[in-house]
Design a protein around this motif. Structure first.
Motif, PDB file in Angstrom:
ATOM      1  N   THR A 240       0.797  -1.149  -0.174  1.00 15.48           N
ATOM      2  CA  THR A 240       0.022  -0.026  -0.124  1.00 15.48           C
ATOM      3  C   THR A 240       1.019   1.114  -0.020  1.00 15.48           C
ATOM      4  OG1 THR A 240      -1.880   1.059   0.896  1.00 15.48           O
ATOM      5  CG2 THR A 240      -0.175   0.199   2.465  1.00 15.48           C
ATOM      6  N   TRP A 390     -11.500   2.377   8.068  1.00  9.16           N
ATOM      7  CA  TRP A 390     -10.652   1.459   8.355  1.00  9.16           C
ATOM      8  C   TRP A 390      -9.448   1.716   7.125  1.00  9.16           C
ATOM      9  CZ3 TRP A 390     -10.352  -3.532   5.394  1.00  9.16           C
ATOM     10  CH2 TRP A 390     -11.446  -3.614   4.647  1.00  9.16           C
ATOM     11  N   GLU A 393      -3.968  -1.310   6.641  1.00  6.89           N
ATOM     12  CA  GLU A 393      -3.300  -1.782   8.018  1.00  6.89           C
ATOM     13  C   GLU A 393      -3.861  -2.431   8.730  1.00  6.89           C
ATOM     14  OE1 GLU A 393      -2.994   1.141   6.312  1.00  6.89           O
ATOM     15  OE2 GLU A 393      -0.935   1.846   6.134  1.00  6.89           O
ATOM     16  N   ASP A 479      -4.571   9.339   9.645  1.00  3.72           N
ATOM     17  CA  ASP A 479      -5.850  10.451   9.350  1.00  3.72           C
ATOM     18  C   ASP A 479      -5.912  11.371  10.637  1.00  3.72           C
ATOM     19  OD1 ASP A 479      -7.176   9.271   6.916  1.00  3.72           O
ATOM     20  OD2 ASP A 479      -7.580   7.513   8.017  1.00  3.72           O
ATOM     21  N   ASN A 500      -6.219   9.966  -1.510  1.00 10.76           N
ATOM     22  CA  ASN A 500      -7.459   8.918  -2.104  1.00 10.76           C
ATOM     23  C   ASN A 500      -8.111   9.135  -3.331  1.00 10.76           C
ATOM     24  OD1 ASN A 500      -8.438   6.473  -0.725  1.00 10.76           O
ATOM     25  ND2 ASN A 500      -7.567   7.704   1.027  1.00 10.76           N
TER      26      ASN A 500
HETATM   27  P1  AMP Z   1      -6.821   1.908   2.345  1.00 10.84           P
HETATM   28  O1  AMP Z   1      -5.906   1.474   2.999  1.00 10.84           O
HETATM   29  O2  AMP Z   1      -6.659   2.006   0.730  1.00 10.84           O
HETATM   30  O3  AMP Z   1      -8.120   1.217   2.449  1.00 10.84           O
HETATM   31  O4  AMP Z   1      -6.983   3.682   2.496  1.00 10.84           O
HETATM   32  C1  AMP Z   1      -7.411   3.890   3.704  1.00 10.84           C
HETATM   33  C2  AMP Z   1      -7.566   5.254   3.854  1.00 10.84           C
HETATM   34  O5  AMP Z   1      -8.819   5.678   3.198  1.00 10.84           O
HETATM   35  C3  AMP Z   1      -7.988   5.614   5.268  1.00 10.84           C
HETATM   36  O6  AMP Z   1      -6.666   6.152   6.077  1.00 10.84           O
HETATM   37  C4  AMP Z   1      -8.631   7.006   5.162  1.00 10.84           C
HETATM   38  O7  AMP Z   1      -7.808   8.046   4.771  1.00 10.84           O
HETATM   39  C5  AMP Z   1      -9.594   6.605   3.816  1.00 10.84           C
HETATM   40  N1  AMP Z   1     -10.952   6.028   4.224  1.00 10.84           N
HETATM   41  C6  AMP Z   1     -11.216   4.870   4.409  1.00 10.84           C
HETATM   42  N2  AMP Z   1     -12.307   4.865   4.872  1.00 10.84           N
HETATM   43  C7  AMP Z   1     -12.792   5.799   5.093  1.00 10.84           C
HETATM   44  C8  AMP Z   1     -13.987   6.586   5.816  1.00 10.84           C
HETATM   45  N3  AMP Z   1     -15.264   5.857   5.885  1.00 10.84           N
HETATM   46  N4  AMP Z   1     -14.151   7.926   5.758  1.00 10.84           N
HETATM   47  C9  AMP Z   1     -13.321   8.622   5.517  1.00 10.84           C
HETATM   48  N5  AMP Z   1     -11.992   8.202   5.029  1.00 10.84           N
HETATM   49  C10 AMP Z   1     -11.909   6.775   4.940  1.00 10.84           C
END
Ligand code: AMP
Ligand code: COA
Length: 626
Positions: A240, A390, A393, A479, A500
């Motif tokens: 990632t 989530w 990680e 975050d 993202n």
């Molecule tokens: P990933 O590891 O690709 O799943 O990306 C994770 C990141 O996506 C998190 O650290 C957040 O920045 C963002 N993210 C995932 N779910 C949410 C959510 N429900 N609300 C806001 N940000 C989110």
């Protein structure tokens, strides 16, 4: 029915007991008696004395329990119009054969196998086949370019690479085989074998003696039995984006992960064995690992593997037709997908054209769920729309309105409360917990619950530096956000250089590395800016070397092509401007947050430490004029 708050407290008072009880829901060769250990790792290691096999849990145990004729996997391609179905018995037989074929190539427990495959059933067979042998799979998303694949090949050092001749994108065939060959040229590590699944849409010219056709690979292979593995054996490595150009190899253990997923299928998603669960994601992302493959299958659901897009394959009614045809009970997608559907079908006419009575809940994750989109979906679908937060990680949700508990009141913009196991706090720069309403860094007090990463692949130091160093005693999520007076979590976005894009996680550092490699570029910065469809898109600001005579437009076009070539089309890198200089502080730090605010049209303050206010003014006028 207990409340989520009660479950959270019960877990916090004795995490080992809570999760050892949850562990009874999966099948062990040796039932663990030890819950969490923190002696060697402050983040926590789970179920040290347990032994199990992940593939057995996902497949065989349902056959052994007499449910072999239940549908396990349905692959739907909205691009080819095809569909294939596998019962649990058929899935077991396919997976055992692929495992036998891998064994014949010398794959043993602990070996790595890279998968660079589209959304075809064979990709799921291959993941589970690795798990059956105790081999560690590493799936690389198809939208990444050859260089990204090469970096992962070098880091994981796989014995075998499994791929396909092509992937299918709307209006475009992606030549996976050429990308693989280029990646193998770039990589230092040379896998012993490459296996290629020939798809009829574009068969590849296999390299004699180097590539093995998938059919020859499995032809005559003897079914392999599940290998009993220690609970803490790595099940997979999933790369990632982090804050640097180098991706992080997130390691997932076996026992802790399956326990957490099984628990989440019950208490977060409120599903029952035999129901149909559809995560409209890709196996290259964590959502695909957890909720296309392992979660639904371990729980005994029917899972849907979907090749296509929410719009354009052929229209914005595709998702709803799949829900109707396959009687989907739970749908999981990214907010971007809903925004895309909403844009094309704002009245929900295509939605209403399908019979959606089977659908009980829609889960959204991967990026911020904007309240407008959530409201739109709730009004049309009249079912709970569950925003949950989530990351790769953690492997499973940290914060969600768990539907297996008493329903919580929802507050727009918040995924509600932390789930059991996550002691979430908001910290300031001095590591002090902040009171309700104050924004800071979202961090989880250690130890982490089962399922979360125990480390990074071959990089214990990197694990510590990235996640544990900044806030001693906590896991740093990356975050920012705040908790309100009721403990509801509000996630405000990344506070590092991760962006993202359409629910796909990318690092601005990775894009900057590709841009900086261009001969004309002296300096560059990439920032994530707001986009109505994709949530965020990257924007490049580039300073050219002195004496460059070619036009800015020519160079920008080359840079866009370069990012596509080096990082991949998934970066959606379309916006780039040449500027005279980058605005910086006197200590040389690029003012990214200020530039982001300017690009998004938000109010901003000019930092007192700015070195050259004219540089910021130039950025403002460049971005304003677009
Ligand atoms: P990933 O590891 O690709 O799943 O990306 C994770 C990141 O996506 C998190 O650290 C957040 O920045 C963002 N993210 C995932 N779910 C949410 C959510 N429900 N609300 C806001 N940000 C989110
Ligand atoms: N293999 C090869 N290329 C891929 C790919 C894959 N698996 N996935 C995406 N790409 C390419 C696309 O073809 C596109 O290339 P293009 O520039 O030639 O058009 C590029 O990467 C960007 O793709 P995508 O992010 O899908 O954008 P899009 O403009 O094609 O479609 C949406 C827009 C909104 C329909 C799409 O972004 C989407 O479905 N988003 C939801 C994502 C999601 O569900 N994420 C799961 C996380 S939980």
């Amino acid at each position: 029915m207990i409340s989520q708050r009660e479950a959270h407290e019960r877990c916090a008072s004795d995490p080992s007991r809570f999760w050892l009880e949850a562990a009874q829901a999966i099948s062990w060769d040796r039932m663990p008696t030890i819950g969490c250990e923190t002696r060697d790792s402050p983040s926590g290691r789970w179920f040290a004395d347990g032994r199990l096999n992940a593939c057995y849990n996902a497949v065989d145990r349902h056959v052994d329990a007499g449910r072999g004729e239940q549908l396990a996997l349905v692959q739907v391609s909205a691009i080819t119009g095809s569909e294939s179905r596998y019962t649990y018995r058929e899935l077991r037989d396919e997976v055992a054969r692929v495992a036998g074929a891998l064994q014949r190539l010398g794959v043993v427990a602990g070996d790595r196998v890279i998968l660079y495959m589209p959304m075809v059933p064979e990709a799921v067979f291959a993941m589970l086949a690795c798990a059956r042998l105790g081999a560690i799979h590493s799936v690389v998303f198809g939208g990444f370019a050859a260089r990204e694949l090469a970096v992962r090949i070098d880091d994981a050092a796989p014995r075998v690479v499994l791929s396909a001749s092509c992937g299918l994108e709307p209006g475009r065939v992606v030549d996976y085989h050429s990308l693989l060959v280029r990646a193998l040229d770039l990589a230092v590590h040379k896998p012993a074998h490459c296996v290629v699944l020939q798809r009829e849409q574009s068969p590849a010219a296999l390299r004699r003696g180097l590539d093995l056709d998938w059919h020859d690979f499995i032809d005559g292979a003897v079914a392999a039995a599940p290998v009993s593995m220690p609970s803490q054996a790595p099940l997979y490595v999933l790369y990632t984006s982090g804050t640097t150009g180098k991706p992080k190899g997130v390691v997932r253990d076996t026992g802790g992960y399956l326990v957490a997923l099984e628990w989440s299928m019950q208490y977060v998603f409120d599903t029952a064995p035999g129901e149909t669960f559809w995560a409209a994601s890709d196996i290259g992302w964590v959502v695909g690992h957890s909720y296309i493959v392992y979660g639904p299958l371990v729980h005994g659901c029917t899972t849907i593997l979907f090749e296509g897009k929410p719009v354009g394959t052929p229209d914005a009614g595709t998702y709803w037709r799949v829900v109707e045809r396959h009687r989907v009970n739970t749908l999981f997608t990214a907010p971007t997908a809903l925004r895309a559907i909403k844009r094309e079908d704002p009245q929900g006419l295509l939605m209403r054209a399908s019979q959606l009575d089977s659908l009980r809940a829609l889960f959204l994750a991967g990026e911020r769920a904007d309240p407008d989109t959530v409201r739109w979906a709730a009004e049309l679908l009249r079912i709970p729309i569950v925003d949950h937060w989530w990351q790769t990680e953690t492997g499973w949700p940290m914060v969600a309105n768990g539907l297996g508990f008493e329903r919580l009141p929802v507050k727009p913009g918040s995924p509600t409360l932390p789930l059991p196991g996550y002691a979430l706090e908001v910290l300031d720069a001095d590591n002090q917990p902040l009171p309700a309403g104050k924004q800071g860094s979202l961090a989880v007090r250690l130890p982490l619950p089962p399922g979360c990463l125990p480390s990074l692949w071959n990089d214990e130091r990197g694990f510590f530096d990235a996640y544990l160093r900044e806030h001693p005693g906590y896991y740093r999520t990356g975050d920012g956000g705040y908790l309100d007076e009721d403990g509801y979590v509000f996630v405000m976005g990344r506070i590092d250089d991760v962006i993202n894009v359409a629910g796909h996680r990318l690092s601005t550092g990775e894009l900057e590395q590709a841009i900086a490699g261009h001969a004309a570029v002296a300096e560059c910065a990439v920032i994530g800016v707001a986009d109505a469809l994709k949530g965020t898109v990257p924007l490049g600001l580039v300073v050219l070397k002195a004496g460059i005579t070619r036009t800015a437009a020519e160079i920008v076009a080359e840079l866009i092509a370069r990012v596509r070539e080096e990082v991949g089309p998934v970066a959606s890198f379309q916006r780039c401007h040449v500027v005279a200089r980058l605005p910086k502080t006197r200590s040389g730090k690029v003012l990214r947050a200020t530039m982001r605010a300017i690009a998004d049209g938000r109010p901003y303050e000019i930092p007192a430490t700015i070195e050259d206010p004219a540089a910021l003014e130039e950025i403002r006028s460049t971005l304003d004029s677009r």
